[in-house]
Design a protein around this motif. Sequence first.
Motif, PDB file in Angstrom:
ATOM      1  N   MET B 108       0.832  -1.204   0.000  1.00  0.00           N
ATOM      2  CA  MET B 108       0.000   0.000   0.000  1.00  0.00           C
ATOM      3  C   MET B 108       0.868   1.257   0.000  1.00  0.00           C
ATOM      4  O   MET B 108       0.508   2.276  -0.602  1.00  0.00           O
ATOM      5  N   SER B 109       2.020   1.202   0.660  1.00  0.00           N
ATOM      6  CA  SER B 109       2.907   2.367   0.726  1.00  0.00           C
ATOM      7  C   SER B 109       3.409   2.778  -0.653  1.00  0.00           C
ATOM      8  O   SER B 109       3.745   3.938  -0.876  1.00  0.00           O
ATOM      9  N   PHE B 110       3.456   1.789  -1.551  1.00  0.00           N
ATOM     10  CA  PHE B 110       3.929   2.080  -2.903  1.00  0.00           C
ATOM     11  C   PHE B 110       2.766   2.382  -3.851  1.00  0.00           C
ATOM     12  O   PHE B 110       2.959   2.461  -5.053  1.00  0.00           O
ATOM     13  N   ALA B 111       1.567   2.487  -3.306  1.00  0.00           N
ATOM     14  CA  ALA B 111       0.396   2.689  -4.160  1.00  0.00           C
ATOM     15  C   ALA B 111      -0.341   3.972  -3.778  1.00  0.00           C
ATOM     16  O   ALA B 111      -1.516   4.128  -4.064  1.00  0.00           O
ATOM     17  N   GLN B 112       0.366   4.891  -3.134  1.00  0.00           N
ATOM     18  CA  GLN B 112      -0.348   6.051  -2.604  1.00  0.00           C
ATOM     19  C   GLN B 112      -0.445   7.194  -3.621  1.00  0.00           C
ATOM     20  O   GLN B 112       0.424   7.374  -4.460  1.00  0.00           O
TER      21      GLN B 112
END
Lengths: 258, 357
Positions: B108-112
Motif C-alpha cells: 500500500m505504501s507504494f500505491a499512494q
Amino acid sequence: MSNDIILETRDLTKHYGGVHALEGANFTLRKGEHVAIMGDNGAGKSTFVRQITGVEQRTRGEIIFDGQPAQFAGPLDAREAGIETVFQTLALADDLDVPDNLFLGREKTKWDWLGPFRLLDYKAMRDATMAGLEKTAVKIPNLNNPIRNMSGGQRQCVAIARTATFHSKLTIMDEPTAALGVQETAQVENIIRTLKEAGEPLILISHNMRQVFDLVDRIIVFRRGRICANLRKEDTDGQDVVAYITGAKTQPEYAEAE
Amino acid sequence: MSDHSHGIGGLTFDRSKRAWPNEINVLGALVLIIVIFEALGAYLMGQSFLFDSNERFDSIFNEARLRIIILQVSIIGIIAIGVTQVIITGGIDLSSGSVVGATAMIAMSFAQVAEVNGYPNPKAIFGPGLMDLPVLVPIVVGLICGVIAGAINGMLIAYTRIPPFIATLGMMVTARGVAKWWSKGNPVSFPTDSYAGIGSGMMPVVWFVALAVLFHLILKYTVYGKHTYAIGSNEDGARMAGINVARHKVLVYVIAAMLASFAAIILSSKNLTAQAGMGLVYELDAIAMAVIGGVSLSGGRGSILGTVLGALIFGVIISGFTFLRLDAYYQEMVKGVIIVAAVVLDQWRQRRAASKS
C-alpha cells in the motif's frame, strides 16, 4: 573377462562416525548373474547397497559399474546409469497411481520450457507402464488406482516393475518379500526368474534361505561390516551358509580381516 | 481394459477399495448444510435461506446472499489455495495471516496518491518521488514480500529440518512485527485508482476463481503437482526417487506466501487502506477451509477443488448464522468445532482406510 563384469567394488568402506558399518568390501558381479547377499541384521548388507546406489557417499573405495568408475551423487544418478533398486521400505508414494510411481522423479514431460511446471505426458507414461508390466508378467487390476488400495504383493510388483520399464543394467532388491504372504512371495519370485531368463543381473538381499537357493547363482555373506564368504550355490548348503553368517566359519581368503 | 481386470497368483482386486473421489463427500456435506439452513430458515424465520428471489422473476436464488457468501470467502480462499499445497506436502503454514498484514502495509505504501482533495496525502509514508506510481510497482513489491517470507519459511523447513509448525510460527510473529514497525502502527491509506481497482466490487471473486482453476490444473497436470503429492505421501520415497525434496519444499512455501501476499494486495485494495492488524487469524481460516475440503493434515491427499468446496461450506455456515440472526460469538465457537470435527473425520477416514487394506 573384464568386459563380462557389470559391477565391481574395490575396498568399499563406509564409516558412520566411529561405527565401521562397511569395511573393505571387494565384490564382482558378472552380466546375467544373480547374486544373493546374506548376513545378520547390522552385518552391512544394506550399507553396502546404499553405497552402490548413491543413497549415501562412501568413506573410501572404488565402484566400477559397466566398465566405468562410478561416483553417484544420488539415487537418481545411479538410476540413470542403469542401477534400479527395490528398497526395503518400498519407496512408493501411496497416494499416487501405478504409472506415477513408476516414473516418480523421471516423469515423461511435455513443454519442458515451463521448468518445474512442465506438463506430464500421462499417455506416454501409461503406455510405457503397460509395456513394462507385460515384460515382467505383472498384472495390476487398475493402473489408475492409488497404490494405497493395493495389496502388499501388488505394491512390491509395482516396485519391481520399475526395473523392467527402464531397461536397467542391474537390479538390486533389498528383502523384497520380507513383508509378503506365501502366494505373493511366489509371485515376486516368478518375476525374479523372468529377469534371470532375460539375462538381467540381480543382487538380492534376503534372509530366506530357501528363496536364495531357489533363485541365485552365488551367495555373498556379510558379517560385522565385512565380506566373510563368497560361495557358489553348487558348493554349499543351508547349514554351511548359516555357519558363515553366525561366525562359526570364515573363508581363508577373508580371514586376515578378522 | 478387460485383460487387466484380474490379478494372478492370488493378487486379487477388491472393488470396494476403488477410490471414491473425496470431493463428492465434501459436495454432499455442502448440500446437507444448505438443506439444514433451509429447514431452520423455514421453521424459525419463515423464509428461505438461498432460494428467495425477493419478488424478482429472473432468478430463483437470493443472489445478494450468494454474492456475499462467495465474496467473503474469496480473499481467504486465495490464501487457502497456497495453504492446501503446503498441507499436501505434509507441512503447515501458520504465517499467512501475518504475511497478509505485512504485505498490505508495504504494498500500500507504494500505491499512494500524492494529493487527496487538493491537499498532500496525510498518510504518506514516502516522499513525493514515490507517489502516484504505476500499479505494477505495488503488485511487484507485494509479491516480493511473499517470496522473501516464503523463502525463509521454506529454507528453514527444508535445510534446518525444524518442524513447519515452528518455522512458520516464527514467521507469523516476525511478519506481524514487520507490519507494525513499517509505519509505526499507523494505517496506510489513499491508494491510486488503479490500485483500488484490483479488489473493487466482485474482483476478489474473479481472482479467487482464476487462481483456483490455475492451481487446480498445475497440481493435476504438472511435475510440480506430482512431486507435491509424492513428498506428502512418502517423503523418503520421493527423495530416493531422485526428487530434490528440499528445493521443492522451498518452492511450495514461496508459492503459498506469494498467494497470501496477493490476497493482501486484493484486501488492502478492497478496503482502500492497510492496517498492521490485517489478516489476523486468516491462517487458521485458510487451514480450516482446506481441512473441511478434505485436504489431509498428514499429507498426500486433497485438491484445490476440495478446498474451494471447503471455502464455500465455510461461507455458507457464516452466512447461515447471520441469516438466523445468531451472535458473532456463536459463529466463532461453531467455527472452532467444525475445524476440529473435520480433522477428526479425516483421522477416522484414514484409520478406516488403513484397516481395510
